[in-house]
Motif scaffolding. Structure first.
Motif, PDB file in Angstrom:
ATOM      1  N   GLN A 178       0.696  -1.316   0.220  1.00 23.50           N
ATOM      2  CA  GLN A 178      -0.162  -0.418   0.337  1.00 23.50           C
ATOM      3  C   GLN A 178       1.112   1.309  -0.145  1.00 23.50           C
ATOM      4  O   GLN A 178       1.806   2.088   0.414  1.00 23.50           O
ATOM      5  CB  GLN A 178      -0.736  -0.108   1.161  1.00 23.50           C
ATOM      6  N   ASN A 179       1.297   1.989  -1.014  1.00 21.28           N
ATOM      7  CA  ASN A 179       1.758   3.611  -1.274  1.00 21.28           C
ATOM      8  C   ASN A 179       0.842   4.057  -1.023  1.00 21.28           C
ATOM      9  O   ASN A 179       0.015   4.040  -0.867  1.00 21.28           O
ATOM     10  CB  ASN A 179       1.951   3.684  -2.753  1.00 21.28           C
ATOM     11  N   GLN A 180       1.439   5.202   0.430  1.00 24.63           N
ATOM     12  CA  GLN A 180       0.969   6.494   0.589  1.00 24.63           C
ATOM     13  C   GLN A 180      -0.054   6.778  -0.400  1.00 24.63           C
ATOM     14  O   GLN A 180      -0.485   7.794  -1.423  1.00 24.63           O
ATOM     15  CB  GLN A 180       1.522   7.197   1.260  1.00 24.63           C
ATOM     16  N   LEU A 181      -1.847   6.935  -0.033  1.00 27.09           N
ATOM     17  CA  LEU A 181      -2.444   7.576  -0.526  1.00 27.09           C
ATOM     18  C   LEU A 181      -2.564   7.423  -2.188  1.00 27.09           C
ATOM     19  O   LEU A 181      -2.748   7.658  -3.038  1.00 27.09           O
ATOM     20  CB  LEU A 181      -2.649   8.859  -0.330  1.00 27.09           C
ATOM     21  N   GLY A 182      -2.055   5.707  -2.466  1.00 30.00           N
ATOM     22  CA  GLY A 182      -2.319   5.624  -3.521  1.00 30.00           C
ATOM     23  C   GLY A 182      -2.410   4.028  -4.121  1.00 30.00           C
ATOM     24  O   GLY A 182      -3.202   3.396  -3.103  1.00 30.00           O
ATOM     25  N   LYS A 183      -2.222   2.880  -4.588  1.00 27.11           N
ATOM     26  CA  LYS A 183      -2.389   2.319  -5.371  1.00 27.11           C
ATOM     27  C   LYS A 183      -2.404   0.980  -4.537  1.00 27.11           C
ATOM     28  O   LYS A 183      -0.982   0.786  -3.703  1.00 27.11           O
ATOM     29  CB  LYS A 183      -2.380   1.560  -6.713  1.00 27.11           C
ATOM     30  N   ARG A 184      -2.893  -0.017  -3.991  1.00 26.21           N
ATOM     31  CA  ARG A 184      -2.437  -1.500  -4.216  1.00 26.21           C
ATOM     32  C   ARG A 184      -2.404  -2.611  -4.486  1.00 26.21           C
ATOM     33  O   ARG A 184      -2.611  -2.576  -5.597  1.00 26.21           O
ATOM     34  CB  ARG A 184      -3.933  -1.977  -3.005  1.00 26.21           C
ATOM     35  N   HIS A 225     -12.859   6.024   6.391  1.00 28.65           N
ATOM     36  CA  HIS A 225     -11.069   4.609   6.732  1.00 28.65           C
ATOM     37  C   HIS A 225     -10.419   4.468   6.286  1.00 28.65           C
ATOM     38  O   HIS A 225      -9.614   5.290   5.230  1.00 28.65           O
ATOM     39  CB  HIS A 225     -11.792   2.557   6.390  1.00 28.65           C
ATOM     40  N   SER A 226      -9.305   5.270   7.781  1.00 27.97           N
ATOM     41  CA  SER A 226      -7.466   5.927   7.304  1.00 27.97           C
ATOM     42  C   SER A 226      -7.407   4.993   7.915  1.00 27.97           C
ATOM     43  O   SER A 226      -7.752   4.240   9.111  1.00 27.97           O
ATOM     44  CB  SER A 226      -7.582   6.795   7.874  1.00 27.97           C
ATOM     45  N   ILE A 253      -2.163   2.486  13.025  1.00 26.96           N
ATOM     46  CA  ILE A 253      -4.070   3.019  13.223  1.00 26.96           C
ATOM     47  C   ILE A 253      -5.009   2.669  12.211  1.00 26.96           C
ATOM     48  O   ILE A 253      -4.828   3.116  11.346  1.00 26.96           O
ATOM     49  CB  ILE A 253      -4.015   3.947  14.158  1.00 26.96           C
ATOM     50  N   ASP A 254      -5.761   1.665  12.526  1.00 30.84           N
ATOM     51  CA  ASP A 254      -6.986   1.715  11.370  1.00 30.84           C
ATOM     52  C   ASP A 254      -8.315   2.787  11.941  1.00 30.84           C
ATOM     53  O   ASP A 254      -8.362   2.038  13.724  1.00 30.84           O
ATOM     54  CB  ASP A 254      -7.463   0.153  11.347  1.00 30.84           C
ATOM     55  N   LEU A 255      -8.294   3.887  11.175  1.00 27.00           N
ATOM     56  CA  LEU A 255      -9.259   4.495  11.696  1.00 27.00           C
ATOM     57  C   LEU A 255     -10.380   3.954  11.071  1.00 27.00           C
ATOM     58  O   LEU A 255     -10.728   4.615   9.771  1.00 27.00           O
ATOM     59  CB  LEU A 255      -9.038   6.176  11.761  1.00 27.00           C
ATOM     60  N   TRP A 256     -12.159   3.886  12.025  1.00 24.29           N
ATOM     61  CA  TRP A 256     -13.146   4.322  11.279  1.00 24.29           C
ATOM     62  C   TRP A 256     -13.992   5.728  11.700  1.00 24.29           C
ATOM     63  O   TRP A 256     -14.085   6.091  12.929  1.00 24.29           O
ATOM     64  CB  TRP A 256     -14.104   2.789  11.376  1.00 24.29           C
ATOM     65  N   TYR A 257     -14.899   6.250  11.112  1.00 20.23           N
ATOM     66  CA  TYR A 257     -15.207   7.601  11.986  1.00 20.23           C
ATOM     67  C   TYR A 257     -16.620   7.141  11.513  1.00 20.23           C
ATOM     68  O   TYR A 257     -17.271   7.097   9.682  1.00 20.23           O
ATOM     69  CB  TYR A 257     -14.208   9.047  11.048  1.00 20.23           C
ATOM     70  N   ASP A 258     -17.826   7.776  11.617  1.00 18.26           N
ATOM     71  CA  ASP A 258     -19.146   7.528  11.477  1.00 18.26           C
ATOM     72  C   ASP A 258     -19.680   8.408  11.801  1.00 18.26           C
ATOM     73  O   ASP A 258     -20.098   7.663  13.574  1.00 18.26           O
ATOM     74  CB  ASP A 258     -19.831   5.835  12.048  1.00 18.26           C
ATOM     75  N   ALA A 264       1.575  12.158  12.827  1.00 20.55           N
ATOM     76  CA  ALA A 264       0.351  10.399  11.788  1.00 20.55           C
ATOM     77  C   ALA A 264       0.611  10.783  10.116  1.00 20.55           C
ATOM     78  O   ALA A 264       0.176  12.082   9.689  1.00 20.55           O
ATOM     79  CB  ALA A 264      -0.817  11.025  12.017  1.00 20.55           C
ATOM     80  N   HIS A 265       1.269   9.550   9.633  1.00 18.47           N
ATOM     81  CA  HIS A 265       1.196   9.723   8.060  1.00 18.47           C
ATOM     82  C   HIS A 265       0.060   8.898   7.930  1.00 18.47           C
ATOM     83  O   HIS A 265      -0.286   7.651   7.700  1.00 18.47           O
ATOM     84  CB  HIS A 265       2.363   9.644   7.422  1.00 18.47           C
ATOM     85  N   VAL A 266      -1.201   9.784   6.470  1.00 16.69           N
ATOM     86  CA  VAL A 266      -2.345   9.400   5.795  1.00 16.69           C
ATOM     87  C   VAL A 266      -1.928   8.567   5.728  1.00 16.69           C
ATOM     88  O   VAL A 266      -1.827   8.908   3.887  1.00 16.69           O
ATOM     89  CB  VAL A 266      -2.965  10.288   5.893  1.00 16.69           C
ATOM     90  N   MET A 267      -1.587   6.580   5.576  1.00 19.65           N
ATOM     91  CA  MET A 267      -1.527   6.148   4.284  1.00 19.65           C
ATOM     92  C   MET A 267      -2.655   5.431   3.376  1.00 19.65           C
ATOM     93  O   MET A 267      -2.169   4.873   2.213  1.00 19.65           O
ATOM     94  CB  MET A 267      -0.879   4.713   4.985  1.00 19.65           C
ATOM     95  N   THR A 268      -3.952   5.778   3.989  1.00 17.34           N
ATOM     96  CA  THR A 268      -5.316   5.433   2.999  1.00 17.34           C
ATOM     97  C   THR A 268      -6.422   5.869   3.675  1.00 17.34           C
ATOM     98  O   THR A 268      -6.216   6.657   4.409  1.00 17.34           O
ATOM     99  CB  THR A 268      -6.182   4.190   2.697  1.00 17.34           C
ATOM    100  N   PHE A 269      -7.489   6.533   2.923  1.00 18.95           N
ATOM    101  CA  PHE A 269      -8.075   7.695   2.576  1.00 18.95           C
ATOM    102  C   PHE A 269      -9.977   7.641   1.755  1.00 18.95           C
ATOM    103  O   PHE A 269      -9.952   7.586   0.898  1.00 18.95           O
ATOM    104  CB  PHE A 269      -7.828   9.097   2.743  1.00 18.95           C
TER     105      PHE A 269
END
Length: 447
Positions: free
Chosen positions: A73-79, A270-271, A284-289, A390-395
């Motif tokens: 998983q590249n940061q904010l990129g493709k898997r 999810h981030s 951290i797996d962050l789930w915001y709802d 915090a480095h945001v890897m996925t959003f």
């Protein structure tokens, strides 16, 4: 000697006995540690950094079946999926709608469990908060192993790439059906894509097990039309100069009204975050709802336990583990979770480059510095007043965790006594697990 040769069985037993003695003797007299061989099967979660570019890799190693899988998983990129077999075949593919796949053949297979044999011992070093034995092999890798547990902690490569080992689960095995490359990897043959590489084990390690990707540098590939336009502009430098002065004057006079504002958080997302606090690492797996008034942080300390922090908008929080011993701490706070527009009123600080992205930067109440990608408007990086980053890897906008997974375990609701120490997390642990300002605990932004 002649007598001994008449009794080969006795001779064999004698030689085996001597060999055992020599091994036990060498262990007791040689103070130099040797790296623990890799277990035949394991799963590891890695955080990778190469020259400021970040990756998270799920590594599945399966020596008995001759296969190795890296989910990158590249940061904010493709898997990206990198599936390697011991016969030298590798598949590099995506599972999204692009259906990309590239095959490659190496002259070497996957790493053996004892691939570190012969490494040169360099002594003990402190890294990522662990006391480690360190080895170097062929000026290619520097390998850090925890002195106590013998688990790998950190890898550093000759090209500057580094890997922080966040989890290391011996014996973990991925289901067989998940090792199959997708059908579009076998649809057409691209001779260039399938050309045999040099087969150097170094290439296999970097291009395979722990390989990175590069981003195109902004401004590359200027076409002829752009070049011609630039040439034409230089012929009218005086006009351009006056025009630029007018633009600058106008922008300065109206800067207060035109400063960008941070994008509100989507109501559900999810981030995956990589956290660093003075060398203490966490994923951290962050789930915001927001519509359901809940927020969930699933926190993995480096080579530590998995901790769940479940928060509700009525101020109730549950911090617990799901592994034995079952522990849970509950708290009632005066504020709920962060609103989607919690960054309203933040002070704009201009544009800055971080993690390879050009970002707009805001600061709020001297508490958080919030970096947002100029183009996509996605969060990239958060820096807190405590020094935690915090480095945001996925959003993933709109991602929702199933309702059943939001339920705190039953032992969070059991009545505790003064002598009950198995079900409650010590307050000191709670403090060490706090994610500064991402919606929870005693440290929250004003609502």
């Amino acid at each position: 000697m002649a007598s001994a040769t008449k009794h080969p069985a006795i001779l064999i037993v004698f030689l085996i006995h001597c060999l055992c003695l020599s091994r036990s003797s060498s262990k007791s007299t040689d103070p130099t540690p040797t790296p623990a061989p890799w277990p035949p099967q394991f799963y590891s979660l890695l955080y990778m950094n190469v020259n400021g570019s970040n990756q998270i890799i799920d590594l599945w190693y399966d020596w008995p079946k001759g296969r190795n899988l890296n989910i990158i998983q590249n940061q904010l990129g493709k898997r990206l999926y990198d599936l390697e077999w011991d016969n030298g075949t590798s598949f590099f593919y995506t599972l999204d709608s692009t259906q990309e796949c590239r095959t490659k053949h190496f002259e070497v297979g996957i790493l053996r469990p004892d691939w570190l044999d012969g490494a040169h011992y360099l002594g003990q070093r402190e890294v990522d908060g662990f006391l480690c034995n360190v080895w170097e092999k062929v000026d290619f890798i520097w390998y850090y192993e925890d002195v106590v547990t013998k688990r790998p902690v950190h890898w550093r490569f000759f090209n500057g790439m580094s890997a922080h080992v966040m989890t290391f689960k011996e014996g973990a095995v991925r289901e067989d059906e998940k090792w199959q490359a997708p059908v579009y990897c076998f649809g057409t043959t691209d001779p260039k894509a399938e050309t045999t590489s040099a087969g150097n084990p170094r290439e296999r390690m970097v291009d395979g097990v722990l390989r990175g990707t590069t981003r195109q540098t902004p401004g590359e590939g200027i076409n002829k039309q752009t070049a011609a336009t630039m040439t034409s502009a230089t012929k009218h430098t005086s006009i351009v100069f006056v025009f630029l002065i007018l633009c600058v004057w106008f922008s300065v006079s109206s800067s207060k009204s035109t400063d960008p504002t941070p994008t509100p958080w989507p109501h559900q997302f999810h981030s995956i975050l990589f956290m660093n606090y003075s060398g203490a690492l966490e994923i951290i797996d962050l789930w915001y709802d927001w519509p359901n008034g809940r927020n969930f942080n699933i926190m993995q300390d480096q080579l530590g336990e998995l901790v769940y922090d479940l928060e509700w908008n009525n101020g109730t929080s549950f911090v617990y583990t799901l592994d034995a011993p079952n522990r849970c701490h509950t708290a009632q706070l005066e504020v709920g979770i962060l609103r989607p527009n919690w960054l309203d009123g933040a002070n704009y600080l201009g544009q800055h480059q971080v993690d390879g992205f050009l970002c707009n930067l805001w600061e709020k109440v001297d508490f958080i510095w919030y970096y947002e990608d100029v183009v996509t408007k996605r969060p990239v990086h958060w820096r807190f007043y405590t020094g935690r980053t915090a480095h945001v890897m996925t959003f993933e906008v709109g991602a929702v965790l199933e309702d059943t997974k939001w339920q705190a375990p039953v032992y969070c609701f059991e009545k505790k006594t003064d002598t009950d120490t198995d079900t409650a997390l010590p307050k000191a642990d709670i403090g060490s697990m706090r994610l500064d300002g991402i919606p929870r605990g005693s440290i929250r932004l004003p609502m």
